[in-house]
Design a protein around this motif. Structure first.
Motif, PDB file in Angstrom:
ATOM      1  N   MET A 155       0.850  -1.197   0.000  1.00 45.89           N
ATOM      2  CA  MET A 155       0.000   0.000   0.000  1.00 45.89           C
ATOM      3  C   MET A 155       0.880   1.240   0.000  1.00 45.89           C
ATOM      4  SD  MET A 155      -2.938   1.134   2.761  1.00 45.89           S
ATOM      5  CE  MET A 155      -3.779  -0.444   2.590  1.00 45.89           C
ATOM      6  N   GLY A 156       0.770   2.069  -1.045  1.00 40.83           N
ATOM      7  CA  GLY A 156       1.617   3.230  -1.180  1.00 40.83           C
ATOM      8  C   GLY A 156       1.097   4.437  -0.445  1.00 40.83           C
ATOM      9  N   ASP A 157       1.909   5.520  -0.523  1.00 42.53           N
ATOM     10  CA  ASP A 157       1.511   6.755   0.157  1.00 42.53           C
ATOM     11  C   ASP A 157       0.221   7.321  -0.406  1.00 42.53           C
ATOM     12  OD1 ASP A 157       3.711   6.555   1.749  1.00 42.53           O
ATOM     13  OD2 ASP A 157       4.947   7.923   0.555  1.00 42.53           O
ATOM     14  N   GLY A 158       0.039   7.189  -1.738  1.00 38.28           N
ATOM     15  CA  GLY A 158      -1.176   7.696  -2.356  1.00 38.28           C
ATOM     16  C   GLY A 158      -2.412   7.000  -1.828  1.00 38.28           C
ATOM     17  N   SER A 159      -2.316   5.694  -1.663  1.00 38.62           N
ATOM     18  CA  SER A 159      -3.441   4.927  -1.142  1.00 38.62           C
ATOM     19  C   SER A 159      -3.760   5.339   0.288  1.00 38.62           C
ATOM     20  CB  SER A 159      -3.129   3.431  -1.203  1.00 38.62           C
ATOM     21  OG  SER A 159      -4.211   2.668  -0.724  1.00 38.62           O
ATOM     22  N   LEU A 160      -2.731   5.510   1.097  1.00 42.37           N
ATOM     23  CA  LEU A 160      -2.938   5.933   2.484  1.00 42.37           C
ATOM     24  C   LEU A 160      -3.570   7.317   2.555  1.00 42.37           C
ATOM     25  CD1 LEU A 160       0.383   4.694   4.149  1.00 42.37           C
ATOM     26  CD2 LEU A 160      -1.897   3.699   4.384  1.00 42.37           C
ATOM     27  N   ARG A 161      -3.159   8.218   1.670  1.00 42.85           N
ATOM     28  CA  ARG A 161      -3.743   9.565   1.664  1.00 42.85           C
ATOM     29  C   ARG A 161      -5.217   9.523   1.278  1.00 42.85           C
ATOM     30  NH1 ARG A 161       1.346  11.074  -0.562  1.00 42.85           N
ATOM     31  NH2 ARG A 161       0.515  10.896  -2.674  1.00 42.85           N
ATOM     32  N   ARG A 162      -5.560   8.666   0.323  1.00 47.84           N
ATOM     33  CA  ARG A 162      -6.959   8.570  -0.085  1.00 47.84           C
ATOM     34  C   ARG A 162      -7.819   7.983   1.038  1.00 47.84           C
ATOM     35  NH1 ARG A 162      -4.340   7.355  -5.059  1.00 47.84           N
ATOM     36  NH2 ARG A 162      -4.328   5.109  -4.614  1.00 47.84           N
ATOM     37  N   ILE A 163      -7.299   6.964   1.700  1.00 45.57           N
ATOM     38  CA  ILE A 163      -8.034   6.381   2.822  1.00 45.57           C
ATOM     39  C   ILE A 163      -8.205   7.406   3.938  1.00 45.57           C
ATOM     40  CG2 ILE A 163      -7.911   4.652   4.665  1.00 45.57           C
ATOM     41  CD1 ILE A 163      -6.507   2.801   2.662  1.00 45.57           C
ATOM     42  N   ALA A 164      -7.149   8.161   4.232  1.00 49.62           N
ATOM     43  CA  ALA A 164      -7.218   9.186   5.283  1.00 49.62           C
ATOM     44  C   ALA A 164      -8.228  10.274   4.921  1.00 49.62           C
ATOM     45  CB  ALA A 164      -5.844   9.800   5.513  1.00 49.62           C
ATOM     46  N   ALA A 165      -8.271  10.661   3.641  1.00 48.83           N
ATOM     47  CA  ALA A 165      -9.221  11.686   3.210  1.00 48.83           C
ATOM     48  C   ALA A 165     -10.658  11.194   3.374  1.00 48.83           C
ATOM     49  CB  ALA A 165      -8.948  12.070   1.756  1.00 48.83           C
ATOM     50  N   LEU A 166     -10.912   9.952   3.008  1.00 47.08           N
ATOM     51  CA  LEU A 166     -12.246   9.385   3.169  1.00 47.08           C
ATOM     52  C   LEU A 166     -12.628   9.290   4.644  1.00 47.08           C
ATOM     53  CD1 LEU A 166     -11.961   6.563   0.487  1.00 47.08           C
ATOM     54  CD2 LEU A 166     -13.513   8.516   0.383  1.00 47.08           C
ATOM     55  N   ALA A 167     -11.662   8.913   5.482  1.00 44.65           N
ATOM     56  CA  ALA A 167     -11.915   8.806   6.912  1.00 44.65           C
ATOM     57  C   ALA A 167     -12.221  10.178   7.519  1.00 44.65           C
ATOM     58  CB  ALA A 167     -10.724   8.167   7.614  1.00 44.65           C
ATOM     59  N   ARG A 168     -11.506  11.197   7.084  1.00 46.65           N
ATOM     60  CA  ARG A 168     -11.761  12.551   7.598  1.00 46.65           C
ATOM     61  C   ARG A 168     -13.175  13.016   7.227  1.00 46.65           C
ATOM     62  NH1 ARG A 168      -6.327  13.447   6.029  1.00 46.65           N
ATOM     63  NH2 ARG A 168      -7.025  14.345   4.053  1.00 46.65           N
ATOM     64  N   GLN A 169     -13.594  12.712   6.007  1.00 49.35           N
ATOM     65  CA  GLN A 169     -14.947  13.090   5.595  1.00 49.35           C
ATOM     66  C   GLN A 169     -15.995  12.365   6.435  1.00 49.35           C
ATOM     67  OE1 GLN A 169     -16.194  15.337   3.873  1.00 49.35           O
ATOM     68  NE2 GLN A 169     -18.280  14.663   3.400  1.00 49.35           N
ATOM     69  N   ASP A 170     -15.790  11.075   6.677  1.00 49.60           N
ATOM     70  CA  ASP A 170     -16.727  10.318   7.514  1.00 49.60           C
ATOM     71  C   ASP A 170     -16.756  10.876   8.937  1.00 49.60           C
ATOM     72  OD1 ASP A 170     -18.044   8.533   5.937  1.00 49.60           O
ATOM     73  OD2 ASP A 170     -17.302   6.753   6.968  1.00 49.60           O
ATOM     74  N   ALA A 171     -15.587  11.256   9.455  1.00 53.96           N
ATOM     75  CA  ALA A 171     -15.516  11.804  10.806  1.00 53.96           C
ATOM     76  C   ALA A 171     -16.273  13.124  10.896  1.00 53.96           C
ATOM     77  CB  ALA A 171     -14.054  12.000  11.220  1.00 53.96           C
ATOM     78  N   ARG A 172     -16.169  13.957   9.869  1.00 56.86           N
ATOM     79  CA  ARG A 172     -16.901  15.224   9.858  1.00 56.86           C
ATOM     80  C   ARG A 172     -18.411  14.984   9.846  1.00 56.86           C
ATOM     81  NH1 ARG A 172     -12.482  17.081   6.530  1.00 56.86           N
ATOM     82  NH2 ARG A 172     -13.543  16.331   4.652  1.00 56.86           N
ATOM     83  N   LEU A 173     -18.854  14.017   9.058  1.00 55.10           N
ATOM     84  CA  LEU A 173     -20.283  13.709   8.996  1.00 55.10           C
ATOM     85  C   LEU A 173     -20.791  13.165  10.332  1.00 55.10           C
ATOM     86  CD1 LEU A 173     -20.444  12.069   5.445  1.00 55.10           C
ATOM     87  CD2 LEU A 173     -21.336  14.309   6.120  1.00 55.10           C
ATOM     88  N   LEU A 174     -19.973  12.339  10.979  1.00 57.55           N
ATOM     89  CA  LEU A 174     -20.356  11.811  12.287  1.00 57.55           C
ATOM     90  C   LEU A 174     -20.435  12.926  13.320  1.00 57.55           C
ATOM     91  CD1 LEU A 174     -20.965   9.395  14.129  1.00 57.55           C
ATOM     92  CD2 LEU A 174     -18.493   9.127  14.450  1.00 57.55           C
ATOM     93  N   ALA A 175     -19.503  13.869  13.257  1.00 60.49           N
ATOM     94  CA  ALA A 175     -19.496  14.982  14.207  1.00 60.49           C
ATOM     95  C   ALA A 175     -20.713  15.886  14.021  1.00 60.49           C
ATOM     96  CB  ALA A 175     -18.215  15.794  14.049  1.00 60.49           C
ATOM     97  N   ARG A 176     -21.220  15.980  12.786  1.00 61.33           N
ATOM     98  CA  ARG A 176     -22.394  16.805  12.524  1.00 61.33           C
ATOM     99  C   ARG A 176     -23.680  16.163  13.049  1.00 61.33           C
ATOM    100  NH1 ARG A 176     -21.299  18.446   6.179  1.00 61.33           N
ATOM    101  NH2 ARG A 176     -19.409  19.703   6.517  1.00 61.33           N
ATOM    102  N   ASP A 177     -23.723  14.843  13.075  1.00 62.53           N
ATOM    103  CA  ASP A 177     -24.930  14.149  13.531  1.00 62.53           C
ATOM    104  C   ASP A 177     -24.528  12.970  14.418  1.00 62.53           C
ATOM    105  OD1 ASP A 177     -27.512  13.283  13.895  1.00 62.53           O
ATOM    106  OD2 ASP A 177     -27.666  12.290  11.940  1.00 62.53           O
ATOM    107  N   PRO A 178     -24.093  13.247  15.644  1.00 54.38           N
ATOM    108  CA  PRO A 178     -23.639  12.188  16.538  1.00 54.38           C
ATOM    109  C   PRO A 178     -24.759  11.491  17.301  1.00 54.38           C
ATOM    110  CG  PRO A 178     -23.341  14.284  17.615  1.00 54.38           C
ATOM    111  CD  PRO A 178     -23.922  14.588  16.255  1.00 54.38           C
TER     112      PRO A 178
END
Length: 260
Positions: free
Chosen positions: A1-24
């Motif tokens: 798993m390269g750096d690009g893959s890790l960055r994409r996974i992290a970006a998706l996780a950050r978006q999910d975290a923001r959505l969870l924070a908006r409606d916890p």
């Protein structure tokens, strides 16, 4: 798993975290409900444990880990909704059009769901234990050794159902039935020692049984980390199996039907 893959996974996780924070609210409710239910079930569990081989039990020894397991498996619904939400909002095709591959889309959702499951489990065990007078005879780190693979197992059960279910209605029914079945067979609703005769041979075939076995080893028997390695390993095996199911059946191109 390269750096690009890790960055994409992290970006998706950050978006999910923001959505969870908006409606916890869903997570908060599933964290507070077991704390409330414990107050009603503790006398029943006290009687069941004292009728067995724990004469000094106060009921929290079964009630706290039992309700933690029951409501953790109810989190399967929330995990699935996070994936179906993308289809309901018509954003899934945009995610697919990007550079992220299927396993990266799954991994991004898994990270946030796992963090939420661990937080719920920690609050229920910690706060529930304090409120109900739970006496842990073993080590708290041993509880974590059981809790982490249990949370991963729950999250991957949600992902496996996403891969297998075509509609959100199917997911809801399957997740609720699964949670109830696992709670009953695994000894979360009643002590393992008083399970019905027909359920006892089936119990080791579900992850909740191994979670309750591990928690009981620590809470009642005074076990440490070494004593719960077997339950933790079996839970890791369940999580691995559910991961395989997810990877085999998950297809990013498959449409999902939502209520909208």
């Amino acid at each position: 798993m390269g750096d690009g893959s890790l960055r994409r996974i992290a970006a998706l996780a950050r978006q999910d975290a923001r959505l969870l924070a908006r409606d916890p609210a869903p997570l908060i409710v599933r964290t507070l409900m077991p704390l409330l239910v414990m107050g009603f079930t503790q006398p029943l569990f006290r009687a069941a444990l004292r009728a067995g081989d724990v004469p000094d039990a106060n009921g929290a020894e079964q009630g706290v880990p039992g309700m933690a397991v029951v409501f953790l498996f109810l989190l399967v619904n929330v995990v699935g909704f996070a994936m179906f939400r993308e289809h309901g909002w018509h954003t899934w095709d945009r995610l697919r059009a990007g550079p992220a591959r299927s396993f990266e889309l799954v991994a991004g959702h898994v990270l946030v769901a796992l963090a939420a499951a661990l937080a719920q489990l920690a609050v229920v065990l910690g706060v529930g234990g304090a409120l109900s007078g739970l006496r842990v005879r073993g080590s708290w780190p041993a509880l974590a050794v059981v809790g982490v693979p249990l949370a991963l197992c729950v999250v991957m059960a949600g992902m496996a159902l996403v891969a297998l279910c075509r509609s959100i209605s199917q997911l809801t029914v399957a997740a609720n039935l699964l949670a109830l079945l696992l709670a009953g067979l695994g000894g979360a609703l009643t002590p393992l020692s008083v399970l019905p005769d027909w359920a006892r041979p089936l119990a080791p075939g579900v992850p909740s049984y191994w979670a309750m076995r591990g928690f009981s080893t620590v809470v009642l028997d005074g076990g440490g980390v070494v004593d719960v390695l077997l339950p933790a390993a079996v839970l890791c095996g369940f999580a691995a199996g559910l991961t395989v199911v997810t990877l085999v059946f998950f297809r990013s191109a498959h449409p999902k039907l939502t209520w909208s």
